[in-house]
Scaffold this motif. Structure first.
Motif, PDB file in Angstrom:
ATOM      1  N   UNK A   7       0.840  -1.201   0.000  1.00 45.64           N
ATOM      2  CA  UNK A   7       0.000   0.000   0.000  1.00 45.64           C
ATOM      3  C   UNK A   7       0.879   1.257   0.000  1.00 45.64           C
ATOM      4  N   UNK A   8       0.579   2.191  -0.905  1.00 43.28           N
ATOM      5  CA  UNK A   8       1.344   3.436  -1.007  1.00 43.28           C
ATOM      6  C   UNK A   8       0.477   4.617  -0.590  1.00 43.28           C
ATOM      7  N   UNK A   9       1.142   5.673  -0.126  1.00 44.05           N
ATOM      8  CA  UNK A   9       0.410   6.855   0.335  1.00 44.05           C
ATOM      9  C   UNK A   9      -0.446   7.468  -0.766  1.00 44.05           C
ATOM     10  N   UNK A  10       0.020   7.382  -1.999  1.00 43.00           N
ATOM     11  CA  UNK A  10      -0.733   7.972  -3.111  1.00 43.00           C
ATOM     12  C   UNK A  10      -2.066   7.283  -3.348  1.00 43.00           C
ATOM     13  N   UNK A  46      -8.847  10.350   0.504  1.00 42.00           N
ATOM     14  CA  UNK A  46      -9.983  10.669   1.354  1.00 42.00           C
ATOM     15  C   UNK A  46     -10.311   9.511   2.274  1.00 42.00           C
ATOM     16  N   UNK A  47     -11.534   9.033   2.199  1.00 47.26           N
ATOM     17  CA  UNK A  47     -11.979   7.939   3.065  1.00 47.26           C
ATOM     18  C   UNK A  47     -11.935   6.594   2.342  1.00 47.26           C
ATOM     19  N   UNK A  48     -11.108   6.500   1.315  1.00 49.41           N
ATOM     20  CA  UNK A  48     -10.971   5.257   0.551  1.00 49.41           C
ATOM     21  C   UNK A  48      -9.503   4.948   0.288  1.00 49.41           C
ATOM     22  N   UNK A  49      -9.224   3.679   0.217  1.00 49.07           N
ATOM     23  CA  UNK A  49      -7.926   3.194  -0.265  1.00 49.07           C
ATOM     24  C   UNK A  49      -8.205   2.563  -1.621  1.00 49.07           C
ATOM     25  N   UNK A  89       5.762   3.779   1.087  1.00 50.70           N
ATOM     26  CA  UNK A  89       4.733   2.837   1.511  1.00 50.70           C
ATOM     27  C   UNK A  89       4.123   3.242   2.858  1.00 50.70           C
ATOM     28  N   UNK A  90       2.865   2.905   3.032  1.00 48.71           N
ATOM     29  CA  UNK A  90       2.169   3.219   4.277  1.00 48.71           C
ATOM     30  C   UNK A  90       2.774   2.435   5.436  1.00 48.71           C
ATOM     31  N   UNK A 107      -5.637   5.007  12.192  1.00 56.22           N
ATOM     32  CA  UNK A 107      -4.372   4.273  12.067  1.00 56.22           C
ATOM     33  C   UNK A 107      -3.533   4.863  10.940  1.00 56.22           C
ATOM     34  N   UNK A 108      -4.189   5.224   9.844  1.00 56.00           N
ATOM     35  CA  UNK A 108      -3.479   5.853   8.730  1.00 56.00           C
ATOM     36  C   UNK A 108      -2.743   7.110   9.217  1.00 56.00           C
ATOM     37  N   UNK A 109      -3.417   7.928  10.002  1.00 60.92           N
ATOM     38  CA  UNK A 109      -2.795   9.160  10.497  1.00 60.92           C
ATOM     39  C   UNK A 109      -1.660   8.861  11.470  1.00 60.92           C
ATOM     40  N   UNK A 110      -1.812   7.808  12.284  1.00 59.72           N
ATOM     41  CA  UNK A 110      -0.738   7.419  13.190  1.00 59.72           C
ATOM     42  C   UNK A 110       0.492   6.951  12.415  1.00 59.72           C
ATOM     43  N   UNK A 111       0.251   6.193  11.354  1.00 59.30           N
ATOM     44  CA  UNK A 111       1.362   5.729  10.532  1.00 59.30           C
ATOM     45  C   UNK A 111       1.996   6.886   9.762  1.00 59.30           C
ATOM     46  N   UNK A 112       1.164   7.830   9.324  1.00 61.92           N
ATOM     47  CA  UNK A 112       1.678   8.981   8.579  1.00 61.92           C
ATOM     48  C   UNK A 112       2.666   9.791   9.438  1.00 61.92           C
ATOM     49  N   UNK A 113       2.391   9.818  10.736  1.00 57.77           N
ATOM     50  CA  UNK A 113       3.250  10.599  11.631  1.00 57.77           C
ATOM     51  C   UNK A 113       4.676  10.070  11.666  1.00 57.77           C
TER      52      UNK A 113
END
Length: 389
Positions: free
Chosen positions: A238-241, A245-248, A285-286, A272-278
């Motif tokens: 899974x990549x950040x791009x 929004x609310x979909x992968x 990759x995410x 979780x996405x935001x925690x990983x982004x930090x």
């Protein structure tokens, strides 16, 4: 002279027939629909036929170039039917892998094919494709069967067969010796993916993951996998791009079924996405590799983490989150088609694939949020969750 359109539109008939191009080149069309480029010639007073390649693997222009090379060989008293020594198994296999990459095969799929072929290369990699025999291939496969890797041996035989068929299509092999080995290998025992499906066991699993003391990235990946129940390979790549929004939105080339896939993200998944982004926001990759942020997490990382948490191999595996979600969601009476679509299983009717995706997306969005809420409720429940044994 033939045109690309004439070649492409040539239809099979009740009997084989020829479509002539120029300078002796012709397209041989079989009743099965197979189309071969051929050239009839004489060598040492004997009439022979050279099969140049199979359309569409060999284009019209490539066939004409090969014809020119064949005539050049004849002018030097060389039989053009003799295969070049450079057509080794590894050469053809690597060319076939490159073709699959260009066609968009998912990265995890390519990794597995390369891993399987790595077992064969030391023994037949430098052998001319036309010289390899079925007994020779069987000896290679037996080396996998020896330590009990029956499923891997079965899959390698299939990959070998595909390489030889590609060699036939590109006029570097005449037959597929791997096809002769059907039934010669030990049949692997069918094993179901280890998974927890009972609420108490699921609760124990979730609480253990929440308390994971290792890498935060691994912890986030396991939590995200429980919420989304995608295939582990899809999660690892899974990549950040792709987070929109609310979909992968997973592109088709990363999916097993080669269809684009939408994963609605619940509030919990977005958190979780935001925690990983930090901690991983600057990576590609995410959930990146612990070694390099520009590489995906390795294939065994999540299963190793589950073992560290105390879950045995026959209890829970990273793929088991899919079985876990499927079982519970069906018991929660969600629409079976919505569940299957979210699991990204191939629709029975391929024509309906895109339609199904649009039809069930709103229900899948509700289902994914309900699933996340259900997992939260399990965490808070007072049901006994202590592991025994």
């Amino acid at each position: 002279m033939l045109t690309d359109a004439q070649v492409r539109n040539a239809k099979p008939a009740a009997k084989p027939y020829k479509l002539s191009d120029a300078a002796g080149l012709y397209l041989f069309v079989r009743p099965t629909g197979s189309k071969q480029w051929r050239f009839d010639y004489k060598f040492n007073a004997r009439r022979k036929t050279l099969t140049i390649g199979t359309y569409p693997y060999t284009s019209l222009q490539e066939a004409r170039q090969s014809l020119h090379e064949a005539k050049n060989a004849l002018s030097k008293s060389i039989d053009p039917a003799l295969k070049p020594a450079s057509a080794t198994f590894k050469d053809v296999a690597e060319e076939w892998l490159k073709k699959l990459e260009n066609e968009g095969d998912a990265a995890p799929t390519m990794e597995k094919k390369r891993w399987l072929l790595s077992y064969a290369y030391p023994y037949i990699g430098n052998r001319n494709l036309t010289d390899i025999t079925a007994p020779e291939l069987l000896r290679v496969l037996r080396k996998l069967e020896g330590p009990g890797k029956y499923e891997s041996a079965k899959r390698l035989r299939s990959v070998l067969s595909r390489v030889f068929r590609y060699g036939i299509a590109t006029a570097r092999a005449e037959r597929d010796p791997a096809a002769d080995l059907r039934g010669a290998l030990t049949a692997p025992k069918i094993r179901h993916r280890a998974a927890f499906t009972e609420p108490d066991d699921i609760k124990t699993l979730l609480l253990a993951i929440d308390d994971y003391q290792g890498s935060q990235t691994i912890k986030f990946a396991l939590q995200f996998l429980a919420l989304t129940f995608v295939r582990p390979g899809e999660l690892r790549h899974a990549e950040w791009t792709e987070i929109q929004g609310e979909e992968w939105r997973v592109p088709a080339h990363k999916m097993k079924m080669k269809l684009p896939h939408i994963v609605p993200l619940s509030r919990q998944a977005l958190a979780i996405i935001e925690q990983s982004r930090a901690i991983n926001g600057n990576a590609t990759y995410v959930f990146p590799s612990l070694v390099s942020p520009e590489r995906p997490m390795s294939e065994n990382t999540l299963n190793v983490a589950l073992r560290r948490l105390g879950f045995a191999q026959d209890e829970m595996c990273s793929h088991g989150f899919r079985t876990m979600a499927s079982t519970r969601l069906n018991e929660m009476n969600w629409h079976p088609d919505a569940i299957e679509r979210q699991l990204a299983h191939r629709p029975i009717n391929q024509v309906r694939a895109a339609y199904n995706q649009a039809q069930y997306l709103p229900e899948r969005q509700r289902m994914m949020q309900a699933w996340a809420d259900y997992l939260d409720e399990l965490r808070k429940s007072s049901a006994t969750s202590q592991r025994t044994g």
